[in-house]
Design a protein around this motif. Structure first.
Motif, mmCIF file in Angstrom:
data_model
loop_
_atom_site.group_PDB
_atom_site.id
_atom_site.type_symbol
_atom_site.label_atom_id
_atom_site.label_comp_id
_atom_site.label_asym_id
_atom_site.label_seq_id
_atom_site.Cartn_x
_atom_site.Cartn_y
_atom_site.Cartn_z
ATOM 1 N N LYS A 188 0.828 -1.206 0.000
ATOM 2 C CA LYS A 188 0.000 0.000 0.000
ATOM 3 C C LYS A 188 0.865 1.260 0.000
ATOM 4 C CE LYS A 188 -4.067 -1.982 2.321
ATOM 5 N NZ LYS A 188 -4.895 -1.966 3.558
ATOM 6 N N LEU A 189 1.912 1.253 0.821
ATOM 7 C CA LEU A 189 2.815 2.403 0.874
ATOM 8 C C LEU A 189 3.598 2.568 -0.429
ATOM 9 C CD1 LEU A 189 4.423 2.331 4.445
ATOM 10 C CD2 LEU A 189 3.223 4.258 3.414
ATOM 11 N N HIS A 206 6.872 9.814 -5.751
ATOM 12 C CA HIS A 206 8.282 10.212 -5.733
ATOM 13 C C HIS A 206 8.745 10.621 -7.124
ATOM 14 C CE1 HIS A 206 12.527 10.357 -4.837
ATOM 15 N NE2 HIS A 206 12.764 9.431 -5.741
ATOM 16 N N ARG A 207 8.291 9.896 -8.137
ATOM 17 C CA ARG A 207 8.685 10.256 -9.497
ATOM 18 C C ARG A 207 8.163 11.647 -9.879
ATOM 19 N NH1 ARG A 207 7.060 7.879 -15.384
ATOM 20 N NH2 ARG A 207 9.079 8.243 -16.404
ATOM 21 N N GLN A 208 6.975 11.959 -9.394
ATOM 22 C CA GLN A 208 6.373 13.249 -9.722
ATOM 23 C C GLN A 208 6.941 14.396 -8.885
ATOM 24 O OE1 GLN A 208 4.207 13.856 -12.253
ATOM 25 N NE2 GLN A 208 4.607 11.698 -12.788
ATOM 26 N N ALA A 209 7.303 14.108 -7.624
ATOM 27 C CA ALA A 209 7.782 15.173 -6.720
ATOM 28 C C ALA A 209 8.977 14.666 -5.918
ATOM 29 C CB ALA A 209 6.657 15.616 -5.789
ATOM 30 N N ALA A 230 8.782 13.717 2.875
ATOM 31 C CA ALA A 230 7.844 12.800 3.528
ATOM 32 C C ALA A 230 7.605 11.572 2.656
ATOM 33 C CB ALA A 230 6.525 13.518 3.817
ATOM 34 N N THR A 231 7.561 11.762 1.337
ATOM 35 C CA THR A 231 7.401 10.628 0.423
ATOM 36 C C THR A 231 8.621 9.729 0.463
ATOM 37 O OG1 THR A 231 5.936 11.866 -1.046
ATOM 38 C CG2 THR A 231 7.043 9.956 -1.977
ATOM 39 N N ARG A 232 9.789 10.324 0.532
ATOM 40 C CA ARG A 232 11.008 9.507 0.636
ATOM 41 C C ARG A 232 10.992 8.668 1.916
ATOM 42 N NH1 ARG A 232 15.632 10.873 -2.610
ATOM 43 N NH2 ARG A 232 15.130 12.525 -4.096
ATOM 44 N N LEU A 233 10.528 9.231 3.010
ATOM 45 C CA LEU A 233 10.444 8.460 4.245
ATOM 46 C C LEU A 233 9.395 7.358 4.124
ATOM 47 C CD1 LEU A 233 11.462 8.038 7.116
ATOM 48 C CD2 LEU A 233 9.760 9.704 7.904
ATOM 49 N N ASP A 234 8.278 7.638 3.450
ATOM 50 C CA ASP A 234 7.281 6.595 3.207
ATOM 51 C C ASP A 234 7.886 5.432 2.418
ATOM 52 O OD1 ASP A 234 5.176 7.675 4.584
ATOM 53 O OD2 ASP A 234 4.174 8.524 2.825
#
Length: 391
Positions: free
Chosen positions: A236-237, A245-248, A253-257
């Motif tokens: 899910k994550l 991540h590819r978009q932003a 926070a996305t990198r940590l996810d």
């Protein structure tokens, strides 16, 4: 009735969301380490990350070995161990991706056992695979004050979360397993900023390797509630965070996810639930054909799912549900994710033609993950069937 053993790793703690340099300094002080030796690759050695770590370690910094290359060759293990020994290191810190971390884990064995030549490692390979399991060599005998390691991963390979290492033997074009419960890092530092210099392709493809960790365990015949929980949440994550991540790419926070997703994806490995043919064939593609780890999952996982469907269709539905698409085929969902991320989806895309299929098939039969596949693989001919699906 399900039965088995859930093991707990010899990892003391995972530090997350904090800068790597100060975190490593604090851990070195806590552990009483005064000669901290870094191991990494040439590319990471030239980054601001390593400079920050060296600066933070200050007087506890004892040197660096920056010669680790892809697929963790034996020569790198021996060279790194030799330099760490000369530096009188009392703690190793691997900074990098799966190759750097696996090589460093095996350097520990080399330091414990006094290994000085690549041939010396023969005695410490994991045992002969049997029913998917490859036991650590009984010859490995760490001293009571055995040197250990910490890890700062810069990719999503998750190598730091298990007590085995895949080491390539360039003499034969194969990859072998080395393991011991104490080669897993004592501390893992998940710093999203440590991934900033990682190329987008590498970040996304190792993220697909994490997807592979979760998918193959969800589809395993031995999967139990712990596996279902960790692997489902991992998917899910990852399926949300990889496209984000590819978009932003600047979103921390996305990198940590992504790091949390990677961590969860490997969590089921402590439960005795192994991976299958996607990982097993991938090991051979890496060692024999020099295909990057993440790309092996991109090209193999959809085809392995299709080949396995007669044996585990109900389990593959778990993958589709985790993707949020319960009516779609798991193989199609994985293939679509690979394509959406701009990653290679076929063996031809990574330079592997049919002329290599027989060699790959024969070498794959010696890999523990192939022996653990949900649909039994009993001959090289069956591996070739999977390779044809991925051609």
């Amino acid at each position: 009735m399900l039965s088995g053993i859930h093991g707990h790793q010899d990892i003391e703690r995972v530090v997350y969301g904090r800068p790597a340099g100060p975190a490593l300094r604090a851990e070195a002080e806590r552990l009483g380490a005064r000669r901290v030796f870094l191991t990494t690759s040439k590319s990471v050695a030239q980054s601001a990350l390593l400079a920050d770590i060296v600066r933070a370690l200050g007087d506890r910094y004892a040197g660096v070995y920056a010669g680790i290359t892809a697929h963790s060759p034996r020569a790198c293990v021996v060279e790194g161990a030799t330099l760490a020994r000369a530096a009188k290191a009392d703690l190793l810190v691997a900074v990098g991706g799966g190759s750097a971390i696996d090589a460093t884990k095996t350097m520990l064995i080399a330091l414990w056992q006094g290994v000085t030549r690549i041939e010396d490692l023969d005695a410490y390979r994991a045992g002969r695979p049997k029913e998917g399991a490859a036991p650590p060599s009984e010859a490995i005998r760490p001293p009571t004050d055995a040197i250990r390691m910490l890890a700062v991963p810069t990719t999503l390979s998750a190598a730091e979360f298990n007590p085995f290492a895949g080491i390539s033997d360039t003499r034969y074009g194969i990859k072998e397993s080395f393991g011991h419960r104490l080669i897993v890092p004592r501390v893992i530092v998940l710093d999203p900023a440590a991934t900033l210099a990682t190329p987008m392709d590498l970040m996304l493809s190792t993220g697909l390797k994490a997807v592979d960790h979760a998918v193959e365990r969800l589809c395993a015949q031995q999967a139990h509630p712990f596996v279902l929980g960790t692997s489902t949440e991992a998917l899910k994550l990852l399926t949300r965070a990889l496209p984000a991540h590819r978009q932003a790419p600047d979103d921390m926070a996305t990198r940590l996810d992504l790091q949390f997703g990677m961590w969860l994806s490997i969590g089921a490995g402590t439960s005795g639930v192994g991976t299958g043919a996607s990982h097993g064939i991938g090991h051979v593609l890496g060692a024999a054909c020099h295909v990057p780890h993440g790309h092996t999952s991109c090209v193999m996982l959809p085809s392995v799912l299709r080949w396995n469907l007669p044996a585990n269709a109900e389990r593959q539905k778990r993958v589709s549900e985790a993707f949020g698409r319960p009516d779609a085929a798991a193989a199609d969902l994985v293939a679509a994710l690979v394509k959406s991320l701009g990653l290679p989806g076929r063996l031809a895309d990574v330079g592997v033609g049919r002329d290599r299929f027989q060699e790959i098939a024969e070498k794959s039969m010696h890999d523990r993950a192939v022996l653990n596949n949900p649909r039994p693989i009993t001959s090289p001919a069956e591996v070739r069937e999977i390779l044809e699906l991925a051609a």
